[in-house]
Enzyme design. Structure first.
Site, short mmCIF file in Angstrom:
data_model
loop_
_atom_site.label_atom_id
_atom_site.label_comp_id
_atom_site.label_asym_id
_atom_site.label_seq_id
_atom_site.Cartn_x
_atom_site.Cartn_y
_atom_site.Cartn_z
N LYS A 174 0.87 -1.19 0.00
CA LYS A 174 0.00 0.00 0.00
C LYS A 174 0.90 1.23 0.00
CE LYS A 174 -2.10 3.02 1.74
NZ LYS A 174 -1.92 4.38 1.18
N GLU A 384 9.29 17.27 13.33
CA GLU A 384 9.82 17.03 11.99
C GLU A 384 9.10 17.94 10.99
OE1 GLU A 384 9.10 13.15 10.09
OE2 GLU A 384 11.24 13.11 9.65
P1 ADP Z 1 3.65 10.79 5.06
O1 ADP Z 1 3.80 12.10 5.77
O2 ADP Z 1 4.93 10.19 4.59
O3 ADP Z 1 2.53 10.77 4.07
P2 ADP Z 1 2.02 9.07 6.67
O4 ADP Z 1 2.46 8.44 7.93
O5 ADP Z 1 0.86 9.99 6.71
O6 ADP Z 1 3.32 9.81 6.20
O7 ADP Z 1 1.75 8.00 5.55
C1 ADP Z 1 2.62 6.92 5.27
C2 ADP Z 1 1.81 5.80 4.67
O8 ADP Z 1 0.87 5.32 5.64
C3 ADP Z 1 0.99 6.17 3.45
O9 ADP Z 1 0.97 5.08 2.54
C4 ADP Z 1 -0.39 6.40 4.03
O10 ADP Z 1 -1.43 6.22 3.08
C5 ADP Z 1 -0.43 5.29 5.07
N1 ADP Z 1 -1.41 5.50 6.14
C6 ADP Z 1 -1.81 6.68 6.67
N2 ADP Z 1 -2.75 6.47 7.63
C7 ADP Z 1 -2.95 5.15 7.71
C8 ADP Z 1 -3.79 4.29 8.49
N3 ADP Z 1 -4.62 4.79 9.42
N4 ADP Z 1 -3.75 2.97 8.29
C9 ADP Z 1 -2.90 2.45 7.37
N5 ADP Z 1 -2.09 3.18 6.60
C10 ADP Z 1 -2.10 4.52 6.75
#
Ligand code: ADP
Length: 492
Positions: A174, A384
């Site tokens: 994903k 960050e």
């Molecule tokens: P970034 O700032 O790098 O986008 P995130 O932590 O928001 O960091 O996202 C990193 C990954 O985690 C992305 O693929 C995002 O779609 C996924 N993601 C965000 N929220 C969730 C969640 N609740 N469950 C699973 N995956 C998630």
């Protein structure tokens, strides 16, 4: 315009959701690369189910045979390197040089993992009993979810997918919603290399919906995540009640410590590369420069001159040094932190605003920014930012430098600039980061060397290098008794 779809059970799938997200070039928002069909919860569940169905026979495929497919994927990545680098620059914004560098790292990782397939060894251990011994074997978990961010949309997925597959797991991948093109191309390459259907599945969809559904599926036995600390810790808490294994690589606030006796030009150049390279969008980016007072004026003068010397622009132009922020959300976040820095009393020395001018007005460009006289209590010192923003702290001596460097919830990478061997080894002993660099930038890493952080940066086994299969395997211990008799004496 391209359409990006999920890949489930060996088929590219038209989502029934009817919902789409545009894929936009952050250097020029009029350049729409394509449209992503966002998977529904049912489609995400289906991806886990087909991965589970494929697991049984993939687990039984001998590791070197799995490795041969991974080696072919490395060759295909090499054959398509320039095309992949161009896609990467167009959808993520990094310069073409940075994109080629990311591809090189990614190909090295995949090659390394292919080799690891022939080294899935265990131990043989003599018993304290006669005619007895024990041995260990490594076994896969089952379905592994690989959830990845947008900043290294080729290297990070492959440093999870390749070891997961070599170890005999099947994968649901994903990626971040704003980098679907690289994810689709990588999936095509791994599929073309000969993976059986269902062994690698791609789900394009939002984290909160598709990601959440993958994590909730009982067949998912391990999750490897890279992204923000907030999301990583949320995912950890979400799957913990089921005893799911989690490996997470999260935020950073990486310091460089600049001591009086350093080679100042080297310290400045390395700090500038670490802070502004890849637009500051690296988890190992330098965000804090901790400088001994007596040399701080010289450091600040030189780093500001260097920050102003970079060419901003579209990463496909080879004259560009720094590309844009990846999207509007990230761009707004960086500008918001710059405002917070000013309000908290840091001294803005350069940058601090949207970059404008020819070739810049249609993209998410932020001028390389340096704040001076930052103190550890300020938000820009603690949180960050993920943009081209450097905070300079002035400290009186080595001990204060170490106290400031370690005053962070994060612990990914760090650097020290000095020619004093005693201070180098004191720094190595005292610094609280998973990786540290002596007289070189906080960034970088190699395919055969473990990568990861401590504190709130890292959870679980280190990725890459000699530790790359650790997270993806369980150890089975086998006791062999070839006496043919019942055991004598007390058993314990
Ligand atoms: P970034 O700032 O790098 O986008 P995130 O932590 O928001 O960091 O996202 C990193 C990954 O985690 C992305 O693929 C995002 O779609 C996924 N993601 C965000 N929220 C969730 C969640 N609740 N469950 C699973 N995956 C998630």
């Amino acid at each position: 315009m391209a359409t990006f779809r999920s890949f489930i059970g060996g088929q590219w799938l038209d989502s029934v959701s009817g919902r789409t997200a545009p894929n936009i070039n952050p250097a020029n928002i009029d350049d729409i690369i394509g449209e992503t069909q966002l998977a529904t919860r049912e489609e995400a569940r289906r991806a886990v189910e087909v991965a589970y169905e494929a697991f049984h026979s993939w687990k039984r495929t001998p590791p070197p045979a799995r490795g041969r497919i991974i080696a072919k994927a490395a060759r295909l990545m090499e054959d398509n390197k320039e095309e992949l680098a161009k896609i990467l620059t167009r959808e993520e914004g990094k310069t073409i040089g940075e994109a080629r560098g990311e591809l090189t790292r990614a190909i090295n990782v995949v090659e390394f993992c292919a080799g690891e397939s022939r080294r899935m060894t265990g131990e043989t251990i003599p018993s304290e009993l006669p005619a007895n011994f024990a041995y260990t074997v490594k076994e896969p978990h089952g379905v592994v979810a690989c959830i990845t961010p947008w900043n290294f949309p080729v290297a990070i997925p492959v440093w999870k997918i390749a070891p997961a597959l070599v170890a005999g797991n099947t994968v649901v991948f994903k990626p971040a919603t704003n980098t679907p093109a690289t994810a689709v191309r990588l999936t095509e390459i791994f599929n073309e290399a000969g993976l059986p259907p269902g062994v690698l599945n791609l789900v394009l969809g939002s984290g909160s919906e598709a990601g959440d559904e993958i994590l909730n599926h009982p067949a998912v036995k391990a999750v490897s995540f890279t992204g923000s600390t907030e999301t990583g810790l949320k995912i950890y808490a979400q799957v913990a009640p089921r005893g799911v294994k989690v490996q997470a690589e999260m935020g950073g606030k990486n310091p460089v410590v600049v001591l009086e006796d350093c080679d100042m030009d080297l310290a400045v150049e390395s700090t500038a590369q670490g802070a502004f390279g890849s637009t500051g969008q690296r988890c190992t980016a330098t965000s804090r420069a901790i400088v001994i007072d007596r040399v701080a004026d010289e450091f600040v003068e030189k780093i500001v001159a260097r920050a102003k010397s970079f060419n901003l622009g579209d990463g496909s132009d080879t004259n560009t040094h720094i590309g844009p922020s990846v999207d509007e959300g990230q761009f707004d976040t960086v500008l918001k932190y710059i405002d917070i820095g000013r309000e908290d009393g840091a001294v803005l020395l350069c940058g601090g605003k949207r970059a404008s001018g020819e070739g810049l007005d249609n993209g998410y460009f932020v001028e390389p920014t340096v704040f001076d006289k930052v103190t550890p209590d300020m938000r820009i010192a603690r949180e960050e930012i993920f943009g081209p923003v450097l905070s300079v702290f002035r400290v009186k001596d080595f001990d204060e430098a170490m106290a400031v460097a370690n005053d962070s919830e994060f612990g990914l990478s760090s650097s020290v600039f000095t020619n004093d061997a005693n201070n180098i080894y004191r720094f190595v002993d005292e610094i609280e980061t998973g990786m540290t660099h002596i007289n070189s930038p906080t960034t970088g890493g190699e395919a055969h060397i473990p990568f990861g952080g401590i504190k709130n940066t890292g959870l679980g086994a280190r990725e890459q290098g000699s530790t790359s299969l650790d997270f993806y395997t369980e150890l089975k211990v086998v006791y062999v008794d070839y006496t043919g008799r019942k055991r004598e004496g007390n058993l314990y």
